[in-house]
Design an enzyme around this catalytic site. Structure first.
Site, PDB file in Angstrom:
ATOM      1  N   ALA A 155       0.782  -1.344  -0.044  1.00 58.76           N
ATOM      2  CA  ALA A 155      -0.037   0.060   0.087  1.00 58.76           C
ATOM      3  C   ALA A 155       0.980   1.307  -0.099  1.00 58.76           C
ATOM      4  O   ALA A 155       0.642   2.285  -0.632  1.00 58.76           O
ATOM      5  CB  ALA A 155      -0.851   0.057   1.166  1.00 58.76           C
ATOM      6  N   TYR A 156       1.941   1.315   0.755  1.00 60.99           N
ATOM      7  CA  TYR A 156       2.598   2.456   0.848  1.00 60.99           C
ATOM      8  C   TYR A 156       3.452   2.640  -0.526  1.00 60.99           C
ATOM      9  O   TYR A 156       3.567   3.743  -1.008  1.00 60.99           O
ATOM     10  CB  TYR A 156       4.111   2.218   1.777  1.00 60.99           C
ATOM     11  CG  TYR A 156       4.840   3.324   1.937  1.00 60.99           C
ATOM     12  CD1 TYR A 156       4.774   4.425   2.567  1.00 60.99           C
ATOM     13  CD2 TYR A 156       6.278   3.048   1.421  1.00 60.99           C
ATOM     14  CE1 TYR A 156       5.673   5.525   2.718  1.00 60.99           C
ATOM     15  CE2 TYR A 156       7.206   4.048   1.581  1.00 60.99           C
ATOM     16  CZ  TYR A 156       6.998   5.241   2.034  1.00 60.99           C
ATOM     17  OH  TYR A 156       7.931   6.323   2.103  1.00 60.99           O
ATOM     18  N   THR A 157       3.970   1.478  -1.093  1.00 61.46           N
ATOM     19  CA  THR A 157       4.731   1.812  -2.554  1.00 61.46           C
ATOM     20  C   THR A 157       3.808   2.173  -3.506  1.00 61.46           C
ATOM     21  O   THR A 157       4.152   2.884  -4.378  1.00 61.46           O
ATOM     22  CB  THR A 157       5.609   0.404  -2.984  1.00 61.46           C
ATOM     23  OG1 THR A 157       4.377  -0.635  -2.737  1.00 61.46           O
ATOM     24  CG2 THR A 157       6.849   0.072  -2.028  1.00 61.46           C
TER      25      THR A 157
END
Length: 249
Positions: A155-157
């Protein structure tokens, strides 16, 4: 700041930094304060925010950037106290690790709200005054994590890869009004949080092996790039991404 550039165009300029209570954001706040800019920053970390405010003289407003109504109110308060925002640094993010199999829709949405959504709404909030002035600089903080195909936090990337598209799209939309939008892309920056959670000797050694420059990238290294993009020295630079990672990508 001994030995580093001072920018006359930043003196008195109203600067807003998100996520300024720690890490890269705190260093950005401090460096703008040393340039004699009028600095405000937003963060939900009350203790950290108060500490940075005491150390720098910057205006701290506690704000959970996931709450768009609160974000808009905080930016209006900054304008009321300091004047219209002329430089926006969209720095706030959180790179919590998570496995693909553990992600549920609510968590995915919260990660987008934490790492991406507020960037757009901050830019939206400051754009009218920048348009009226015919100038402004918006600097979005990306990440090399997605460029390196880093796993363990999908989700962060995903959110950080979208910062590139947001930056280039806004640069096109706002350029006609003299507003510049750029992205700073940190490598592994050794903040206190990174040192405490993930900077094992083996991990540091692997990073140094990949980097052309064999030293840790530190928050001031990022802050100096941000200052240049905020200053008039970069007056015709927009829609660009600047990787600051010691040559690791």
């Amino acid at each position: 700041m001994m030995g580093f550039a001072r920018y006359p165009s930043l003196v008195g300029k109203v600067v807003l930094v998100t996520g300024g209570a720690s890490g890269i954001g705190a260093e950005v706040v401090a460096d703008f304060a040393r340039q004699d800019s009028r600095v405000a920053f937003l963060d939900f970390d009350e203790a950290g925010g108060q500490r940075v405010a005491r150390e720098t003289g910057a205006l701290f407003l506690r704000c959970d950037l996931r709450d768009i109504a609160a974000l808009r109110a905080a930016i209006a308060e900054v304008a009321a106290q300091l004047g219209a925002v002329q430089v926006l640094v969209n720095n706030a993010a959180r790179d919590d690790r998570h496995g693909m199999e553990d992600v549920e829709p609510d968590y995915w949405d919260e990660r987008m709200a934490t790492n991406l959504r507020h960037m757009f709404f901050c830019a939206q909030a400051v754009a009218p005054a920048m348009r009226e002035a015919g100038a402004g600089s918006i600097i979005n903080m990306g990440s090399v994590s997605w460029m390196n195909a880093q796993g363990g936090m999908p989700a962060y990337t995903t959110a950080k890869s979208a910062v590139r598209g947001l930056t280039r799209g806004l640069a096109r939309d706002l350029g006609v009004d003299g507003i510049r939008v750029n992205e700073v892309v940190p490598g592994w920056v050794f903040t206190e949080r990174q040192e405490a959670l993930w900077a094992t000797p083996d991990a540091v050694a692997r990073t140094m092996e990949k980097q052309c420059l064999k030293r840790k990238v530190m928050p001031p290294d990022l802050a100096r790039m941000v200052l240049w993009l905020a200053a008039d020295d970069s007056a015709v630079v927009t829609a660009q991404s600047f990787v600051v990672d010691g040559g690791g990508v």
